[in-house]
Design an enzyme around this catalytic site. Structure first.
Site, PDB file in Angstrom:
ATOM      1  N   GLU A 286       0.815  -1.064   0.163  1.00  0.00           N
ATOM      2  CA  GLU A 286      -0.661  -0.348  -0.027  1.00  0.00           C
ATOM      3  C   GLU A 286       0.994   1.333  -0.141  1.00  0.00           C
ATOM      4  O   GLU A 286       0.658   2.174   0.621  1.00  0.00           O
ATOM      5  CB  GLU A 286      -0.816   0.233   1.213  1.00  0.00           C
ATOM      6  CG  GLU A 286      -0.534   0.005   2.465  1.00  0.00           C
ATOM      7  CD  GLU A 286       0.109  -1.396   3.077  1.00  0.00           C
ATOM      8  OE1 GLU A 286       0.259  -2.495   2.437  1.00  0.00           O
ATOM      9  OE2 GLU A 286      -0.053  -1.353   4.689  1.00  0.00           O
ATOM     10  N   HIS A 310      -8.262  -4.200  -1.437  1.00  0.00           N
ATOM     11  CA  HIS A 310      -7.582  -4.407   0.335  1.00  0.00           C
ATOM     12  C   HIS A 310      -6.316  -2.840   0.070  1.00  0.00           C
ATOM     13  O   HIS A 310      -5.942  -2.030   1.076  1.00  0.00           O
ATOM     14  CB  HIS A 310      -6.598  -5.324   0.124  1.00  0.00           C
ATOM     15  CG  HIS A 310      -6.037  -5.957   1.291  1.00  0.00           C
ATOM     16  ND1 HIS A 310      -6.162  -6.619   2.838  1.00  0.00           N
ATOM     17  CD2 HIS A 310      -4.802  -5.047   1.388  1.00  0.00           C
ATOM     18  CE1 HIS A 310      -5.418  -6.735   3.056  1.00  0.00           C
ATOM     19  NE2 HIS A 310      -4.525  -5.967   3.194  1.00  0.00           N
ATOM     20  N   GLU A 311      -5.726  -2.893  -1.092  1.00  0.00           N
ATOM     21  CA  GLU A 311      -4.603  -1.600  -0.807  1.00  0.00           C
ATOM     22  C   GLU A 311      -5.120  -0.142  -0.554  1.00  0.00           C
ATOM     23  O   GLU A 311      -4.699   0.658   0.300  1.00  0.00           O
ATOM     24  CB  GLU A 311      -3.512  -1.796  -1.655  1.00  0.00           C
ATOM     25  CG  GLU A 311      -3.203  -3.538  -2.078  1.00  0.00           C
ATOM     26  CD  GLU A 311      -2.309  -3.786  -0.743  1.00  0.00           C
ATOM     27  OE1 GLU A 311      -1.948  -3.097   0.255  1.00  0.00           O
ATOM     28  OE2 GLU A 311      -2.252  -5.002  -0.746  1.00  0.00           O
ATOM     29  N   HIS A 314      -6.342   0.671   2.811  1.00  0.00           N
ATOM     30  CA  HIS A 314      -5.219   0.795   3.768  1.00  0.00           C
ATOM     31  C   HIS A 314      -4.712   2.475   3.017  1.00  0.00           C
ATOM     32  O   HIS A 314      -3.706   3.181   4.530  1.00  0.00           O
ATOM     33  CB  HIS A 314      -3.699   0.253   3.274  1.00  0.00           C
ATOM     34  CG  HIS A 314      -3.256  -0.796   3.882  1.00  0.00           C
ATOM     35  ND1 HIS A 314      -3.183  -1.249   5.564  1.00  0.00           N
ATOM     36  CD2 HIS A 314      -2.981  -2.238   2.816  1.00  0.00           C
ATOM     37  CE1 HIS A 314      -3.364  -2.330   5.235  1.00  0.00           C
ATOM     38  NE2 HIS A 314      -3.007  -3.391   4.549  1.00  0.00           N
ATOM     39  N   GLU A 333      -3.692  -4.302   9.640  1.00  0.00           N
ATOM     40  CA  GLU A 333      -4.099  -6.216   8.730  1.00  0.00           C
ATOM     41  C   GLU A 333      -5.832  -5.993   9.007  1.00  0.00           C
ATOM     42  O   GLU A 333      -6.527  -6.211   7.387  1.00  0.00           O
ATOM     43  CB  GLU A 333      -3.328  -6.927   8.258  1.00  0.00           C
ATOM     44  CG  GLU A 333      -2.020  -6.020   7.572  1.00  0.00           C
ATOM     45  CD  GLU A 333      -1.940  -5.746   6.423  1.00  0.00           C
ATOM     46  OE1 GLU A 333      -3.115  -5.643   6.076  1.00  0.00           O
ATOM     47  OE2 GLU A 333      -1.080  -4.664   6.261  1.00  0.00           O
ATOM     48  N   ASP A 392       8.438  -9.476  10.396  1.00  0.00           N
ATOM     49  CA  ASP A 392       7.971 -10.841   9.786  1.00  0.00           C
ATOM     50  C   ASP A 392       7.428 -12.136   9.929  1.00  0.00           C
ATOM     51  O   ASP A 392       6.211 -12.147   9.590  1.00  0.00           O
ATOM     52  CB  ASP A 392       8.907 -10.998   8.612  1.00  0.00           C
ATOM     53  CG  ASP A 392       8.927 -11.289   7.098  1.00  0.00           C
ATOM     54  OD1 ASP A 392       8.384  -9.554   6.906  1.00  0.00           O
ATOM     55  OD2 ASP A 392       8.668 -11.763   6.605  1.00  0.00           O
ATOM     56  N   TYR A 400      -5.269 -10.401   9.976  1.00  0.00           N
ATOM     57  CA  TYR A 400      -5.508  -9.800   9.223  1.00  0.00           C
ATOM     58  C   TYR A 400      -6.995 -10.812   9.290  1.00  0.00           C
ATOM     59  O   TYR A 400      -7.924  -9.558   8.914  1.00  0.00           O
ATOM     60  CB  TYR A 400      -5.161 -10.958   7.674  1.00  0.00           C
ATOM     61  CG  TYR A 400      -4.297 -10.120   7.318  1.00  0.00           C
ATOM     62  CD1 TYR A 400      -2.610 -10.508   7.127  1.00  0.00           C
ATOM     63  CD2 TYR A 400      -4.239  -9.127   6.114  1.00  0.00           C
ATOM     64  CE1 TYR A 400      -1.629  -9.947   6.747  1.00  0.00           C
ATOM     65  CE2 TYR A 400      -2.692  -8.461   5.205  1.00  0.00           C
ATOM     66  CZ  TYR A 400      -1.960  -9.030   5.765  1.00  0.00           C
ATOM     67  OH  TYR A 400      -0.635  -8.523   5.334  1.00  0.00           O
TER      68      TYR A 400
END
Ligand code: BES
Ligand code: ZN
Length: 616
Positions: A286, A310-311, A314, A333, A392, A400
């Site tokens: 995003e 979705h992006e 953001h 998320e 990560d 999510y």
């Protein structure tokens, strides 16, 4: 109060006001993934001046860093990773001493710069490493056009420090300008105001006037062309992809309009998407004003455009109101998945949204089961404890999907009208600010929920507890229930593949179908493939789910296609489950290593760092 009392109190108050650390309104939570001393000195603006060198695969130049010194600190501590620092100047052009601290594999090195209490700006002259983890340098052969090299960055979560020395924690926000010089036949694009055509001399200037976090710093350079998709939206892609991309993304403008109707004005002026080469390690990223996207969403049937919703979402949840640390990642998320589904529902209708939600629940259940079996139950909490770990590790479906189902639960308890108006205010009140889990819960309690409603939702179980709380809504989808019936018949050998009525099946029906198949054997694999041509599919999502079965059932007919897929596509979400399954038997692992030996060269560090572990 008499005047004699007033005088001393004014003096005391003034004294306190001037002393160190009194005003804490700028204070951010401790961020274990950043070395920066942002509570003493804070970056407010960057001015980048970089040359893109495709001969050596490096960026070279300088960044002027404007700072606010809250505590008269004598040092500015920045994050850096694999950077060569040539010199650091103060604003009067005098050199100032700096040191690089110990190197950590995950976090890089603190860059400690001596400053004066009056220093307003430092200039860092530096060169990136050819192995800078954020950057992927592609040869012309690795692009569609095969004529020009290509570069793209991926800064989230903590890779910005490998191409820009900065305070690389999501709570720190700054504006930026940039000058990027590259080859004259290429265009440079950033997460900023962009040109729509190439310059004559390969020099580009950029402005990002809204404050952003470092993980949203982004750069791509290549043979890209632009086409408009509406009032304030468009697509950049390699020339051979442009037309297809515009066709695929024809709903982009209406997504922006729908999103604005839901949660208020779009704060970033334009919304464009750049379609990158297939080695892009994510589906989408995003980056403000310019989403970076995998070409695997250009499926030819518009079936994977939820990723754009979705992006785009953001642009509110994440880019406007930002997780303060990576432990609060679900605030980025989870909100975004919730918002994405709302946009999809508005544009494609309820049955479509229901399919996405039901598929999401399937993925969440699988993820929770896996994490619990591995003994990582704590990673099924929404609020994560990632201290000392690579952020990560927090990138799972929990943030999510559990995040989304939590918000959906809240919506169902208070009703959509109240929930929407709460969210709209939430984005307005907190725009361009970081948000953490604790403050979000306070917002919910102070501005939305009655004590009874709070109890009905059971916030604590969702946020600080494991797994999926029992009060989660059970997703319902008439479309997928139809498939469910078919799966039951097929799994119980009551029907053959050829008897399955696939009229009206879309990508989402197929994904649900593939995910529900159990007890396959070689006969069934062959029969499925002959009837539905899965091995040849051009849809990457379907391909990935099919290849999982191919590996589990040693369906070697599909292995050449699997090898092509692993070599061509660098999206980690696909690579990890496929390589992991291959790694389960010595024979397949040896085969996977052969494929990987060639494929690895084409992957971004995000993907090869993960797969190195899987195949080690
Ligand atoms: N911001 C993420 C990608 C990301 C997260 C990169 C954490 C690095 C660290 C992006 O918005 C995202 O979620 N992408 C998904 C697609 C989405 C439709 C679920 C992806 O890439 O698969
Ligand atoms: Zn996302």
């Amino acid at each position: 109060m008499n005047k004699y009392f007033l005088i001393p109190s004014v003096i005391v108050f003034t004294f306190l006001g001037c002393s160190k650390n009194q005003d804490k309104s700028h204070f951010l939570s401790n961020d274990s993934h950043s070395y920066a001393n942002f509570n003493d000195v804070r970056i407010s603006h960057l001015n980048l001046d970089l040359t893109v060198d495709f001969q050596q695969n490096i960026l070279d130049g300088k960044v002027d860093i404007s700072i606010i010194n809250y505590t008269n600190a004598k040092q500015l501590i920045l994050d850096s990773k694999d950077l060569t620092i040539h010199k650091v100047l103060l604003e009067d052009s005098t050199k100032t001493p700096f040191t690089l601290g110990d190197h950590s594999e995950t976090f890089g090195q603190p860059l400690v710069v001596d400053i004066k209490p009056t220093t307003k700006m430092v200039s860092v002259y530096y060169t990136t490493s050819p192995d800078a983890e954020a950057l992927q340098w592609l040869t012309p052969e690795q692009t569609l056009g095969k004529k020009y090299p290509f570069l793209f960055s991926q800064s989230q979560a903590i890779l910005a420090r490998s191409w820009v020395p900065c305070q690389d924690g999501p709570g720190v926000k700054f504006t930026y300008d940039a000058t990027i010089k590259t080859d004259s036949n290429l265009i440079a694009l950033m997460s900023a105001e962009n040109s729509t055509s190439k310059s004559d001399n390969g020099a580009y200037t950029f402005k990002m006037n809204q404050p952003i976090s470092s993980y949203l710093l982004a750069l791509t350079v290549g043979d890209l062309e632009f086409a408009s998709t509406g009032r304030n939206s468009g697509v950049y892609a390699e020339p051979a992809m442009l037309e297809k991309s515009v066709w695929e993304l024809n709903t982009m403008q209406s997504m922006i309009d729908s999103a604005e109707q839901l949660y208020g004005p779009y704060a970033w002026d334009r919304y464009d998407v750049v379609i990158l080469p297939p080695s892009f390690p994510f589906g989408g990223m995003e980056n403000p004003r310019l989403t970076f996207a995998t070409p695997t969403i250009i499926a030819g049937d518009r079936s994977l455009v939820a990723l754009i919703a979705h992006e785009l979402a953001h642009s509110w949840s994440g880019n406007l109101v930002t997780n303060e640390t990576w432990n609060d990642f679900w605030l980025n998320e989870g909100f975004t998945v919730y918002f994405e589904q709302r946009i999809m529902e508005k544009i494609f209708g309820k049955p479509y949204e229901e399919m996405l939600t039901k598929l999401g629940m399937g993925e969440l259940e699988a993820t929770i089961e896996k994490l619990q079996n591995e003994g990582n139950s704590d990673d099924t909490h929404l609020y994560l404890d990632l201290d000392g770990r690579n952020p990560d590790d927090g990138l799972t479906d929990v943030a999510y999907e559990k995040g989304r189902f939590f918000l959906q639960k809240a919506e169902s308890v208070v009703g959509r009208k109240r929930f929407d108006s709460f969210l709209k205010n939430y984005f307005t009140d907190n725009k361009f600010k970081p948000m953490n889990t604790e403050r979000f819960i306070a917002e919910l309690n102070n501005h939305l929920l009655s004590p009874e409603e709070e109890q009905a939702i059971n916030i604590y179980a969702w946020v600080y507890g494991p797994g999926l709380p029992d009060n989660a809504l059970v997703p319902y989808s008439e479309e997928l229930d139809r498939v469910e019936g078919v799966i039951a018949e097929y799994n119980n050998n009551r029907i053959k593949a050829k008897d399955i009525d696939i009229t009206g099946y879309t990508t989402h029906h197929w994904l649900y179908f593939l995910r529900g198949l159990k007890g396959l054997d070689s006969t069934k694999m062959l029969e499925l493939d002959q009837n539905f041509k899965f091995t040849q599919t051009g849809n990457s999502e379907i391909a990935c789910d099919w290849f999982k079965h191919c590996i589990d059932n040693q369906y070697e007919t599909a292995f050449p296609a699997l090898s092509d897929f692993l070599t061509k596509v660098g999206r980690r979400k696909f690579l990890t489950p496929l390589y992991s399954r291959l790694a389960k038997t010595p024979k397949n692992k040896a085969w996977a290593k052969e494929v990987y030996q060639i494929a690895r060269k084409g992957y971004h560090s995000v993907s090869y760092n993960t797969i190195d572990e899987v195949l080690k």
